[in-house]
Design an enzyme around this catalytic site. Structure first.
Site, mmCIF file in Angstrom:
data_model
loop_
_atom_site.group_PDB
_atom_site.id
_atom_site.type_symbol
_atom_site.label_atom_id
_atom_site.label_comp_id
_atom_site.label_asym_id
_atom_site.label_seq_id
_atom_site.Cartn_x
_atom_site.Cartn_y
_atom_site.Cartn_z
ATOM 1 N N GLU A 23 0.799 -1.152 0.146
ATOM 2 C CA GLU A 23 -0.219 0.030 -0.039
ATOM 3 C C GLU A 23 0.859 1.206 -0.029
ATOM 4 O O GLU A 23 0.648 2.196 -0.545
ATOM 5 C CB GLU A 23 -0.955 0.061 1.115
ATOM 6 C CG GLU A 23 -1.986 -1.193 0.908
ATOM 7 C CD GLU A 23 -2.934 -1.317 2.144
ATOM 8 O OE1 GLU A 23 -2.437 -1.944 3.341
ATOM 9 O OE2 GLU A 23 -3.758 -0.746 2.325
ATOM 10 N N GLU A 72 -3.840 -9.297 3.946
ATOM 11 C CA GLU A 72 -4.511 -9.033 4.957
ATOM 12 C C GLU A 72 -5.779 -9.920 5.234
ATOM 13 O O GLU A 72 -5.960 -10.370 6.498
ATOM 14 C CB GLU A 72 -5.092 -7.552 4.863
ATOM 15 C CG GLU A 72 -4.242 -6.478 5.050
ATOM 16 C CD GLU A 72 -3.403 -5.994 3.725
ATOM 17 O OE1 GLU A 72 -3.509 -6.781 2.894
ATOM 18 O OE2 GLU A 72 -2.895 -4.997 3.719
HETATM 19 N N1 CO8 Z 1 4.602 -7.374 11.397
HETATM 20 C C1 CO8 Z 1 5.460 -7.918 12.408
HETATM 21 N N2 CO8 Z 1 6.642 -8.590 12.423
HETATM 22 C C2 CO8 Z 1 6.917 -9.161 11.022
HETATM 23 C C3 CO8 Z 1 6.278 -8.932 9.981
HETATM 24 C C4 CO8 Z 1 5.184 -7.919 10.168
HETATM 25 N N3 CO8 Z 1 4.295 -7.688 9.040
HETATM 26 N N4 CO8 Z 1 6.582 -9.536 9.023
HETATM 27 C C5 CO8 Z 1 7.708 -10.198 9.175
HETATM 28 N N5 CO8 Z 1 7.959 -10.011 10.765
HETATM 29 C C6 CO8 Z 1 8.924 -10.365 11.432
HETATM 30 C C7 CO8 Z 1 8.625 -12.022 11.802
HETATM 31 O O1 CO8 Z 1 7.689 -12.002 12.933
HETATM 32 C C8 CO8 Z 1 10.119 -12.326 12.165
HETATM 33 O O2 CO8 Z 1 10.394 -12.031 13.587
HETATM 34 P P1 CO8 Z 1 11.291 -12.936 14.602
HETATM 35 O O3 CO8 Z 1 12.476 -13.131 13.947
HETATM 36 O O4 CO8 Z 1 10.981 -12.033 15.870
HETATM 37 O O5 CO8 Z 1 10.299 -14.290 14.530
HETATM 38 C C9 CO8 Z 1 11.057 -11.404 11.141
HETATM 39 O O6 CO8 Z 1 10.121 -10.242 10.807
HETATM 40 C C10 CO8 Z 1 11.438 -12.325 9.981
HETATM 41 O O7 CO8 Z 1 10.313 -12.713 9.384
HETATM 42 P P2 CO8 Z 1 9.840 -14.312 9.087
HETATM 43 O O8 CO8 Z 1 10.833 -15.304 10.107
HETATM 44 O O9 CO8 Z 1 8.586 -14.820 9.216
HETATM 45 O O10 CO8 Z 1 10.758 -14.549 7.413
HETATM 46 P P3 CO8 Z 1 10.359 -15.412 6.429
HETATM 47 O O11 CO8 Z 1 11.407 -15.282 5.500
HETATM 48 O O12 CO8 Z 1 10.084 -16.943 7.097
HETATM 49 O O13 CO8 Z 1 8.887 -15.115 5.822
HETATM 50 C C11 CO8 Z 1 7.394 -13.356 5.014
HETATM 51 C C12 CO8 Z 1 8.774 -13.741 5.165
HETATM 52 C C13 CO8 Z 1 6.777 -14.255 4.218
HETATM 53 C C14 CO8 Z 1 7.334 -11.939 4.413
HETATM 54 C C15 CO8 Z 1 6.654 -13.260 6.436
HETATM 55 O O14 CO8 Z 1 7.396 -12.826 7.468
HETATM 56 C C16 CO8 Z 1 5.262 -12.957 6.577
HETATM 57 O O15 CO8 Z 1 4.337 -13.650 5.976
HETATM 58 N N6 CO8 Z 1 4.939 -11.841 7.168
HETATM 59 C C17 CO8 Z 1 3.879 -11.207 7.262
HETATM 60 C C18 CO8 Z 1 3.206 -10.573 5.860
HETATM 61 C C19 CO8 Z 1 1.999 -9.892 6.239
HETATM 62 O O16 CO8 Z 1 0.908 -10.689 6.310
HETATM 63 N N7 CO8 Z 1 1.713 -8.635 6.042
HETATM 64 C C20 CO8 Z 1 0.626 -7.899 6.040
HETATM 65 C C21 CO8 Z 1 0.520 -7.400 7.583
HETATM 66 S S1 CO8 Z 1 -1.324 -6.709 7.998
HETATM 67 C C22 CO8 Z 1 -0.999 -5.092 7.090
HETATM 68 O O17 CO8 Z 1 -0.153 -4.715 6.533
HETATM 69 C C23 CO8 Z 1 -2.249 -4.316 7.287
HETATM 70 C C24 CO8 Z 1 -1.972 -2.824 6.956
HETATM 71 C C25 CO8 Z 1 -3.069 -1.971 7.373
HETATM 72 C C26 CO8 Z 1 -2.830 -0.744 8.104
HETATM 73 C C27 CO8 Z 1 -1.481 -0.139 8.119
HETATM 74 C C28 CO8 Z 1 -1.342 1.225 8.560
HETATM 75 C C29 CO8 Z 1 -0.176 1.665 8.717
#
Ligand code: CO8
Length: 260
Positions: A114, A134
């Site tokens: 976004e 989302e």
């Molecule tokens: N929020 C918080 N922490 C995150 C996020 C996130 N969106 N994405 C990754 N991290 C963290 C993980 O928790 C992890 O932390 P830790 O080492 O402490 O466990 C670290 O980053 C590394 O991530 P992964 O171990 O998961 O890395 P992978 O390579 O295995 O996976 C992915 C990468 C596929 C990107 C995976 O991290 C993932 O699926 N992340 C979430 C993606 C997602 O669903 N994003 C949408 C979030 S909702 C949203 O954006 C709504 C926005 C609406 C309003 C916003 C207003 C500002």
């Protein structure tokens, strides 16, 4: 100026803004959104900056979304306030006079995509992955995605992406019309710099007026948009840039635009 979780570097009139929270894949928590707002306002004011580029720190992510850990426990009113704060920033990027390019260097998911969609256009590395997942978390895009994506690629494809939560490769995102160009990862910065510098050599009041006409025109009836375009066109004839640009053409030399 220092901002929490944001790095700024200005090189040859191009202002690079890097979201810098690589341990969380540059996820946007409220602190980062606040810093982004200040950093963007400072870049808009900075006379040394003609074009802004937004990218992510580290090898893996542009921005992997809103911070799920911060959002997990919030109540509806706080969620609305968070979304509104994010949306105000999105609107600010759209209204900035300076062009803003997204250089998507990795995951651009949820709020990350976004943020990229609010920019004037998107370039991506061949390793980038883009999506609005989302609904897989039980929510919807709250950072302008339900409004900006359908305006960019039409409602049907936007619905497919948002309802399924599927993640596109950079190449697929290009085919869908989300990304303008895909570059090999190691070339992304240099290629973005090339286009940013090409833009910065033009008359910047004209570039700002073109952005104004396109962004505001999209929210108008076409007839009103055309009138708005002709007013902006007319106004440019009081600028030094218009005189320099046209006189340089006639004299068969390169223009030297002075206006910041
Ligand atoms: N929020 C918080 N922490 C995150 C996020 C996130 N969106 N994405 C990754 N991290 C963290 C993980 O928790 C992890 O932390 P830790 O080492 O402490 O466990 C670290 O980053 C590394 O991530 P992964 O171990 O998961 O890395 P992978 O390579 O295995 O996976 C992915 C990468 C596929 C990107 C995976 O991290 C993932 O699926 N992340 C979430 C993606 C997602 O669903 N994003 C949408 C979030 S909702 C949203 O954006 C709504 C926005 C609406 C309003 C916003 C207003 C500002």
């Amino acid at each position: 100026m220092k901002y929490n979780h944001i790095l700024i570097e200005v090189t040859d009139n191009i202002g690079w803004l890097k979201v810098n929270r690589p341990d969380s894949l540059n996820a946007l928590n409220s602190e980062v959104v606040g810093s982004l707002e200040y950093a963007l306002r400072d870049l808009e004011q900075d006379a040394a900056v003609k074009v802004v580029v937004i990218t992510g720190a580290g090898e893996k992510a542009f921005v992997a979304g809103g911070d799920i850990k911060e959002m997990a426990a919030i109540a509806p009113l706080a969620a609305r306030a968070f979304a509104r704060k994010g949306q105000q920033m999105i609107e600010y990027i759209e209204k900035m006079h300076k062009p803003v390019i997204a250089a998507v260097n990795g995951y651009a998911l949820g709020g990350g995509l976004e943020l990229a969609l609010a920019c004037d256009f998107i370039y991506a590395s061949d390793k980038a992955k883009l999506g609005l997942p989302e609904v897989t978390l039980g929510v919807i895009p709250g950072f302008g995605g339900t409004q900006n994506l359908p305006r960019l690629i039409g409602p049907n494809r936007a619905k497919e992406l948002i309802f399924s939560g599927k993640i596109l490769s950079a190449q697929q995102a290009k085919e869908w019309g989300i990304v303008n160009e895909v570059f090999p990862t190691e070339e992304l910065s240099a290629r973005v710099m090339e286009i940013a510098q090409a833009i910065s050599r033009n008359g910047m009041i004209a570039v700002a007026s073109a952005k104004d006409a396109i962004v505001n025109g999209l929210n108008m009836a076409k007839e009103d948009g055309l009138r708005y375009e002709s007013s902006l066109f007319a106004t440019l004839f009081i600028t030094e840039d218009q005189k320099e640009g046209m006189q340089a053409f006639i004299a068969k030399r390169k223009p030297e635009f002075k206006t910041k």
